[in-house]
Design a protein around this motif. Structure first.
Motif, PDB file in Angstrom:
ATOM      1  N   THR A  28      21.120  17.817  71.601  1.00 58.19           N
ATOM      2  CA  THR A  28      22.093  16.659  70.803  1.00 58.19           C
ATOM      3  C   THR A  28      22.509  17.391  69.592  1.00 58.19           C
ATOM      4  OG1 THR A  28      20.309  15.017  71.426  1.00 58.19           O
ATOM      5  CG2 THR A  28      21.722  14.696  69.357  1.00 58.19           C
ATOM      6  N   GLN A  29      21.813  18.103  68.918  1.00 53.47           N
ATOM      7  CA  GLN A  29      22.421  19.125  67.689  1.00 53.47           C
ATOM      8  C   GLN A  29      23.406  20.082  68.079  1.00 53.47           C
ATOM      9  OE1 GLN A  29      19.181  20.778  65.237  1.00 53.47           O
ATOM     10  NE2 GLN A  29      17.728  19.508  66.033  1.00 53.47           N
ATOM     11  N   LEU A  30      23.184  20.538  69.276  1.00 51.47           N
ATOM     12  CA  LEU A  30      24.427  21.636  70.022  1.00 51.47           C
ATOM     13  C   LEU A  30      25.774  20.660  69.995  1.00 51.47           C
ATOM     14  CD1 LEU A  30      24.956  24.476  70.828  1.00 51.47           C
ATOM     15  CD2 LEU A  30      24.193  23.676  73.113  1.00 51.47           C
ATOM     16  N   VAL A  31      25.441  19.546  70.887  1.00 52.21           N
ATOM     17  CA  VAL A  31      26.846  18.764  70.998  1.00 52.21           C
ATOM     18  C   VAL A  31      27.485  18.489  69.733  1.00 52.21           C
ATOM     19  CG1 VAL A  31      27.552  16.641  71.881  1.00 52.21           C
ATOM     20  CG2 VAL A  31      25.934  17.817  73.397  1.00 52.21           C
ATOM     21  N   ILE A  32      26.753  18.111  68.683  1.00 51.16           N
ATOM     22  CA  ILE A  32      27.403  17.558  67.500  1.00 51.16           C
ATOM     23  C   ILE A  32      27.850  19.030  67.115  1.00 51.16           C
ATOM     24  CG2 ILE A  32      27.013  16.843  65.253  1.00 51.16           C
ATOM     25  CD1 ILE A  32      24.469  15.063  66.514  1.00 51.16           C
ATOM     26  N   LEU A  33      27.310  19.965  66.961  1.00 46.18           N
ATOM     27  CA  LEU A  33      27.875  21.321  66.371  1.00 46.18           C
ATOM     28  C   LEU A  33      29.079  21.633  67.341  1.00 46.18           C
ATOM     29  CD1 LEU A  33      25.824  24.445  65.437  1.00 46.18           C
ATOM     30  CD2 LEU A  33      27.758  24.707  66.720  1.00 46.18           C
ATOM     31  N   LEU A  34      29.236  21.498  68.389  1.00 47.92           N
ATOM     32  CA  LEU A  34      30.363  21.890  69.265  1.00 47.92           C
ATOM     33  C   LEU A  34      31.363  21.166  68.981  1.00 47.92           C
ATOM     34  CD1 LEU A  34      28.791  22.900  72.529  1.00 47.92           C
ATOM     35  CD2 LEU A  34      29.326  24.477  70.948  1.00 47.92           C
ATOM     36  N   ASP A  35      31.136  19.886  68.860  1.00 47.66           N
ATOM     37  CA  ASP A  35      32.202  18.532  68.533  1.00 47.66           C
ATOM     38  C   ASP A  35      32.893  19.217  67.415  1.00 47.66           C
ATOM     39  OD1 ASP A  35      33.613  16.429  69.002  1.00 47.66           O
ATOM     40  OD2 ASP A  35      32.533  15.522  67.397  1.00 47.66           O
ATOM     41  N   GLU A  36      31.891  19.393  66.364  1.00 49.73           N
ATOM     42  CA  GLU A  36      32.745  19.403  64.887  1.00 49.73           C
ATOM     43  C   GLU A  36      33.358  21.033  65.007  1.00 49.73           C
ATOM     44  OE1 GLU A  36      29.035  19.567  62.472  1.00 49.73           O
ATOM     45  OE2 GLU A  36      28.942  17.620  62.197  1.00 49.73           O
ATOM     46  N   ALA A  37      32.711  21.879  65.826  1.00 47.57           N
ATOM     47  CA  ALA A  37      33.838  23.099  65.792  1.00 47.57           C
ATOM     48  C   ALA A  37      34.930  22.993  66.615  1.00 47.57           C
ATOM     49  CB  ALA A  37      32.785  24.068  66.528  1.00 47.57           C
ATOM     50  N   LEU A  38      34.992  22.350  67.659  1.00 42.51           N
ATOM     51  CA  LEU A  38      36.304  21.781  68.138  1.00 42.51           C
ATOM     52  C   LEU A  38      37.117  21.479  67.326  1.00 42.51           C
ATOM     53  CD1 LEU A  38      37.608  22.203  70.895  1.00 42.51           C
ATOM     54  CD2 LEU A  38      36.837  19.831  71.490  1.00 42.51           C
ATOM     55  N   ALA A  39      36.914  20.461  66.361  1.00 47.70           N
ATOM     56  CA  ALA A  39      37.967  19.748  65.238  1.00 47.70           C
ATOM     57  C   ALA A  39      38.498  20.797  64.467  1.00 47.70           C
ATOM     58  CB  ALA A  39      37.361  18.676  64.760  1.00 47.70           C
ATOM     59  N   GLN A  40      37.931  22.012  64.452  1.00 45.73           N
ATOM     60  CA  GLN A  40      38.333  23.248  63.475  1.00 45.73           C
ATOM     61  C   GLN A  40      39.776  23.683  63.722  1.00 45.73           C
ATOM     62  OE1 GLN A  40      35.625  26.060  62.119  1.00 45.73           O
ATOM     63  NE2 GLN A  40      33.913  24.422  62.162  1.00 45.73           N
ATOM     64  N   LYS A  41      40.114  23.132  65.258  1.00 50.16           N
ATOM     65  CA  LYS A  41      41.258  23.902  65.823  1.00 50.16           C
ATOM     66  C   LYS A  41      41.619  25.504  65.652  1.00 50.16           C
ATOM     67  CE  LYS A  41      43.584  19.553  64.890  1.00 50.16           C
ATOM     68  NZ  LYS A  41      44.888  18.756  64.382  1.00 50.16           N
ATOM     69  N   LYS A  42      40.443  26.337  65.896  1.00 52.36           N
ATOM     70  CA  LYS A  42      40.518  27.610  65.650  1.00 52.36           C
ATOM     71  C   LYS A  42      40.452  28.335  67.087  1.00 52.36           C
ATOM     72  CE  LYS A  42      38.704  27.757  61.057  1.00 52.36           C
ATOM     73  NZ  LYS A  42      37.674  28.284  60.225  1.00 52.36           N
ATOM     74  N   PHE A  43      40.506  27.458  68.074  1.00 48.84           N
ATOM     75  CA  PHE A  43      40.295  28.177  69.631  1.00 48.84           C
ATOM     76  C   PHE A  43      41.530  28.122  70.380  1.00 48.84           C
ATOM     77  CE2 PHE A  43      36.462  26.217  67.858  1.00 48.84           C
ATOM     78  CZ  PHE A  43      35.532  27.243  67.867  1.00 48.84           C
ATOM     79  N   THR A  44      41.642  28.882  71.269  1.00 50.16           N
ATOM     80  CA  THR A  44      42.654  29.145  72.319  1.00 50.16           C
ATOM     81  C   THR A  44      42.669  27.748  73.287  1.00 50.16           C
ATOM     82  OG1 THR A  44      41.388  30.490  73.741  1.00 50.16           O
ATOM     83  CG2 THR A  44      42.597  31.584  72.248  1.00 50.16           C
ATOM     84  N   ALA A  45      43.677  27.610  74.333  1.00 48.72           N
ATOM     85  CA  ALA A  45      43.491  26.648  74.876  1.00 48.72           C
ATOM     86  C   ALA A  45      42.286  26.733  76.004  1.00 48.72           C
ATOM     87  CB  ALA A  45      44.931  26.361  75.678  1.00 48.72           C
ATOM     88  N   SER A  46      42.245  27.989  76.347  1.00 51.73           N
ATOM     89  CA  SER A  46      41.248  28.173  77.586  1.00 51.73           C
ATOM     90  C   SER A  46      39.642  27.905  76.628  1.00 51.73           C
ATOM     91  CB  SER A  46      41.195  29.671  77.935  1.00 51.73           C
ATOM     92  OG  SER A  46      39.916  29.844  78.720  1.00 51.73           O
ATOM     93  N   GLU A  47      39.559  28.446  75.388  1.00 55.65           N
ATOM     94  CA  GLU A  47      38.367  28.108  74.773  1.00 55.65           C
ATOM     95  C   GLU A  47      37.990  26.705  74.758  1.00 55.65           C
ATOM     96  OE1 GLU A  47      38.145  32.315  72.337  1.00 55.65           O
ATOM     97  OE2 GLU A  47      39.212  30.576  71.465  1.00 55.65           O
ATOM     98  N   LYS A  48      39.240  25.803  74.162  1.00 56.99           N
ATOM     99  CA  LYS A  48      39.100  24.509  74.035  1.00 56.99           C
ATOM    100  C   LYS A  48      38.599  23.654  75.213  1.00 56.99           C
ATOM    101  CE  LYS A  48      42.807  23.653  70.451  1.00 56.99           C
ATOM    102  NZ  LYS A  48      43.708  23.348  70.309  1.00 56.99           N
ATOM    103  N   ASN A  49      39.077  24.234  76.523  1.00 58.33           N
ATOM    104  CA  ASN A  49      38.787  23.862  77.690  1.00 58.33           C
ATOM    105  C   ASN A  49      37.215  23.893  77.966  1.00 58.33           C
ATOM    106  OD1 ASN A  49      39.504  22.485  80.334  1.00 58.33           O
ATOM    107  ND2 ASN A  49      39.008  24.479  81.351  1.00 58.33           N
ATOM    108  N   LYS A  50      36.880  25.072  77.959  1.00 48.93           N
ATOM    109  CA  LYS A  50      35.453  25.218  77.974  1.00 48.93           C
ATOM    110  C   LYS A  50      34.634  24.481  77.189  1.00 48.93           C
ATOM    111  CE  LYS A  50      35.517  29.957  80.010  1.00 48.93           C
ATOM    112  NZ  LYS A  50      35.242  31.631  79.480  1.00 48.93           N
ATOM    113  N   LEU A  51      34.990  24.492  75.832  1.00 53.94           N
ATOM    114  CA  LEU A  51      34.194  23.574  74.921  1.00 53.94           C
ATOM    115  C   LEU A  51      34.013  21.929  75.179  1.00 53.94           C
ATOM    116  CD1 LEU A  51      35.232  24.871  71.278  1.00 53.94           C
ATOM    117  CD2 LEU A  51      32.926  24.760  72.481  1.00 53.94           C
ATOM    118  N   VAL A  52      35.066  21.675  75.685  1.00 50.64           N
ATOM    119  CA  VAL A  52      35.395  20.189  76.438  1.00 50.64           C
ATOM    120  C   VAL A  52      34.375  19.951  77.217  1.00 50.64           C
ATOM    121  CG1 VAL A  52      36.623  18.416  77.330  1.00 50.64           C
ATOM    122  CG2 VAL A  52      37.522  19.699  75.075  1.00 50.64           C
ATOM    123  N   GLN A  53      34.440  20.865  78.221  1.00 49.55           N
ATOM    124  CA  GLN A  53      33.535  20.728  79.717  1.00 49.55           C
ATOM    125  C   GLN A  53      32.040  21.094  79.097  1.00 49.55           C
ATOM    126  OE1 GLN A  53      34.465  23.039  83.085  1.00 49.55           O
ATOM    127  NE2 GLN A  53      36.514  23.172  82.385  1.00 49.55           N
TER     128      GLN A  53
END
Length: 341
Positions: A28-53
């Motif tokens: 649960t903590q990991l999902v919250i952490l990944l969601d917050e990291a994704l919002a920082q917009k510091k990832f490529t399109a491929s990295e964003k896709n992996k994060l979302v999955q």
């Protein structure tokens, strides 16, 4: 088998569930952490896709165990179809598959993941099938039996009579040897009373194997006595034991199915009574190790560069909210046995 089930239930409650709860808290903590990291917009399109999955897969699994509003909101944010909609679609698919498998309508309001519900539906199916057969037999016009049919029926009746006589004969021998009222010694009288209770239970169930085992236990029969049993009597013993083995097979299949339905982790691979406790302990160890690894990941992934490095090492595939493959395999096994009985 019942002793193994009881031990498994105790070990599951005392060790597996606490370990799995701790694991899910970290996820649960990991999902919250990944969601917050994704919002920082510091990832490529491929990295964003992996994060979302990654977020979708883990949050979907978590929601299957606990309805956490925060995790639900994260799941919905990263999926075109909400979690509620996916569950509704899965329930409808499960309903259609159950109807096709059981050949009977299924109430949409029923919880089809509840073992008691499934077992009740299968019992209803078996009862309906039996009633239909009885009705068909009652409505069928009686046909004049051939001499061969009459002879066959007479032989079956005679065999049934001999089977009953065989069981009754073993019972009488045991009752004669174990009658407690004839025993003057108090301790021996109590021993015979206990044995006689077991004899009565076995006789009520027409359990020939248990009666024969009791004969061996009290040394009423030995190898010489077994060798002296007539071929005809052995034939009847074998007939009784074969019927009891078939009934026992049905009971075991139903018990195993119910047990598996109660503990989803058993669906992961074939399990055996002799090793299921050891396998549970192994799973507990694996979960504890995974939890420790997650603790390190939660610290490491706070640094975006570490998270990016991790994403390069993984390949993901979107998981469905529900997977009914093993679920239906278990149901099919029991349904097929019911149909064959």
């Amino acid at each position: 088998m019942q002793d193994v089930i009881t031990s498994y239930q105790q070990r599951h409650a005392s060790a597996y569930l606490p370990a799995f709860d701790a694991f899910n808290q970290h996820r649960t903590q990991l999902v919250i952490l990944l969601d917050e990291a994704l919002a920082q917009k510091k990832f490529t399109a491929s990295e964003k896709n992996k994060l979302v999955q990654l977020i979708s897969n883990i949050s979907g699994e978590l929601l299957g165990h606990d309805d956490n509003p925060e995790i639900r909101a994260i799941f919905d944010r990263h999926n075109e179809v909400s979690f509620d909609q996916q569950v509704e679609e899965d329930q409808e698919m499960l309903k259609e598959m159950m109807e096709a498998m059981l050949g009977m309508p299924v109430d949409a309001e029923l919880d089809l993941r509840d073992p008691e519900t499934i077992m009740r539906m299968m019992a209803e199916k078996a009862q309906e099938a039996q009633e239909a057969m009885n009705q068909e037999a009652a409505q069928a016009k009686p046909r004049k039996k051939t001499a061969k049919q009459i002879a066959k029926e007479e032989k079956l009746l005679e065999d049934e009579k001999k089977v009953s006589q065989s069981i009754r004969e073993v019972y009488r021998k045991l009752a004669s040897a174990l009658h407690p009222d004839r025993e003057p010694d108090e301790a021996e009288r109590q021993r015979k009373t206990d044995l006689m209770q077991r004899v009565n239970v076995a006789y009520d169930k027409l359990d020939l194997l248990a009666l024969l085992e009791l004969q061996l236990e009290i040394e009423q029969i030995d190898q010489h006595a077994i060798a002296a049993i007539s071929e005809e009597k052995l034939k009847h013993y074998n007939q009784i034991l074969a019927e009891q083995a078939e009934e026992l097979g049905m009971e075991i299949a139903a018990a195993e199915f119910h047990f598996t339905m109660q503990y989803p982790e058993l669906d992961e691979e074939p399990w055996f009574v002799g090793t299921v406790i050891a396998e549970l302990d192994e799973k507990i160890g694996d979960i504890q190790y995974a939890t420790e690894s997650l603790e390190q990941d939660l610290i490491s992934f706070k640094e975006v560069k570490n998270l990016k490095a991790f994403l390069k090492t993984i390949r993901l595939q979107r998981k469905p909210v529900a997977d009914f493959g093993d679920f239906f395999e278990g149901i099919a096994t029991v349904v097929n046995k019911l149909n064959d009985s």
